[in-house]
Design an enzyme around this catalytic site. Sequence first.
Site, PDB file in Angstrom:
ATOM      1  N   THR A  22       0.836  -1.250  -0.048  1.00 53.44           N
ATOM      2  CA  THR A  22       0.205  -0.008  -0.170  1.00 53.44           C
ATOM      3  C   THR A  22       0.965   1.440   0.062  1.00 53.44           C
ATOM      4  O   THR A  22       0.215   2.446  -0.252  1.00 53.44           O
ATOM      5  CB  THR A  22      -1.056   0.326   1.435  1.00 53.44           C
ATOM      6  OG1 THR A  22      -0.195  -0.120   2.330  1.00 53.44           O
ATOM      7  CG2 THR A  22      -1.913  -1.247   1.184  1.00 53.44           C
ATOM      8  N   ALA A  78       2.297   2.176  15.934  1.00 56.19           N
ATOM      9  CA  ALA A  78       1.140   2.818  15.420  1.00 56.19           C
ATOM     10  C   ALA A  78      -0.069   2.068  16.058  1.00 56.19           C
ATOM     11  O   ALA A  78      -0.373   1.162  15.232  1.00 56.19           O
ATOM     12  CB  ALA A  78       1.296   2.990  13.864  1.00 56.19           C
ATOM     13  N   TYR A 111      -8.169  -5.822  11.081  1.00 54.28           N
ATOM     14  CA  TYR A 111      -7.421  -4.503  11.523  1.00 54.28           C
ATOM     15  C   TYR A 111      -7.434  -4.243  12.978  1.00 54.28           C
ATOM     16  O   TYR A 111      -6.609  -4.104  13.865  1.00 54.28           O
ATOM     17  CB  TYR A 111      -8.042  -3.426  10.917  1.00 54.28           C
ATOM     18  CG  TYR A 111      -7.026  -2.142  10.904  1.00 54.28           C
ATOM     19  CD1 TYR A 111      -5.795  -1.949  10.522  1.00 54.28           C
ATOM     20  CD2 TYR A 111      -7.659  -0.916  11.565  1.00 54.28           C
ATOM     21  CE1 TYR A 111      -5.052  -0.897  10.487  1.00 54.28           C
ATOM     22  CE2 TYR A 111      -6.999   0.469  11.670  1.00 54.28           C
ATOM     23  CZ  TYR A 111      -5.766   0.099  11.159  1.00 54.28           C
ATOM     24  OH  TYR A 111      -4.845   1.506  11.308  1.00 54.28           O
TER      25      TYR A 111
END
Length: 323
Positions: A36, A115, A146
């Site tokens: 990505t 993150a 996710y």
Amino acid sequence: MKRILITGGAGFLGSHLCDRFIKEGYHVIAMDNLITGDLRNIEHLFKLPNFEFYHHDVSKFIHVPGELDYILHFASPASPIDYLKIPIQTLKVGSLGIHNCLGLARVKNARVLIASTSEVYGDPLVHPQNEDYWGHVNPVGPRGVYDEAKRFQEAMTMAYNTYHGVETRIVRIFNTYGPRMRLNDGRVLPAFIGQALRGEDLTIFGDGSQTRSFCYVDDLVEGIFRLLHSDYAYPVNVGNPSEITIKDFAEEIIKLTNTTQKIVYKELPKDDPKQRQPDITRAREILGWEPKVSRQEGLKITYEYFKSLPKERLFDEAKHREF
Ligand code: UDP
């Protein structure tokens, strides 16, 4: 010279972090498998002697020669469209990927910052969300790959902190925007601005009453920089508390872009959170941080970026990427 490894370094946030740490005089090693990420985000850094790029998947064993002071784990698909298309990679980068980073950190005696995300709160029942809220997540829903990967990642990070004594930091990132967002990642901001620039109608999912709170990327990077250098190991929310409905946000984009297109309504995706706003009391107290860039200013800069892209890119990239 301090040496830092940034996984996901060619992505939207990763590339801005590379810029910031280069500016601060660090030796930056960016790692990305480019699923990505996009090399165009970091092209300008390749000529620098204190920048290196590893084309590598962090979910596989990682080796970085020499010393390392810091590791930032930012590799992950991060938009619903992306992680619906590559669910297994999303789970792997949040689990195997962080395990590799933490193992490397142990060997190098490096500090790790991960993150994490407001998605750990799921479709929250507490508003605004503070770090002590445990969340409301559907593990088997479309966002589960996710959300649960990020929750696992936090658990793994805390375990390395308490069991192995690795120095760790956890940032919970709320919706962030700015230049270098991908036009085809499905996120609401590149979707709306891309639609306006291509002369298409703006697509609101649901009735547009759901809320989000958008943070400009430079503010986020400043919060992360401060957290990395703090001594606080528990999660810290970093985001902009200025909350807006998606309907009002669409109106703002229509005004900003001066488009004559209208709004069309589409089905709301499953488990789409109804509201989201960070409680940033902890970031204020521990980091002395709060966002400085208003949505009006940030959107203007972001719009200029999208306008400056070659026209073909606006059209080509809008097509959803096949992985
Ligand atoms: N959204 C929308 N139209 C779009 C893309 C997104 O109305 O073309 C909505 C989406 O359903 C969600 C909000 O905008 O309620 C933010 O979506 P995004 O994917 O940017 O972030 P997230 O849902 O992960 O916060």
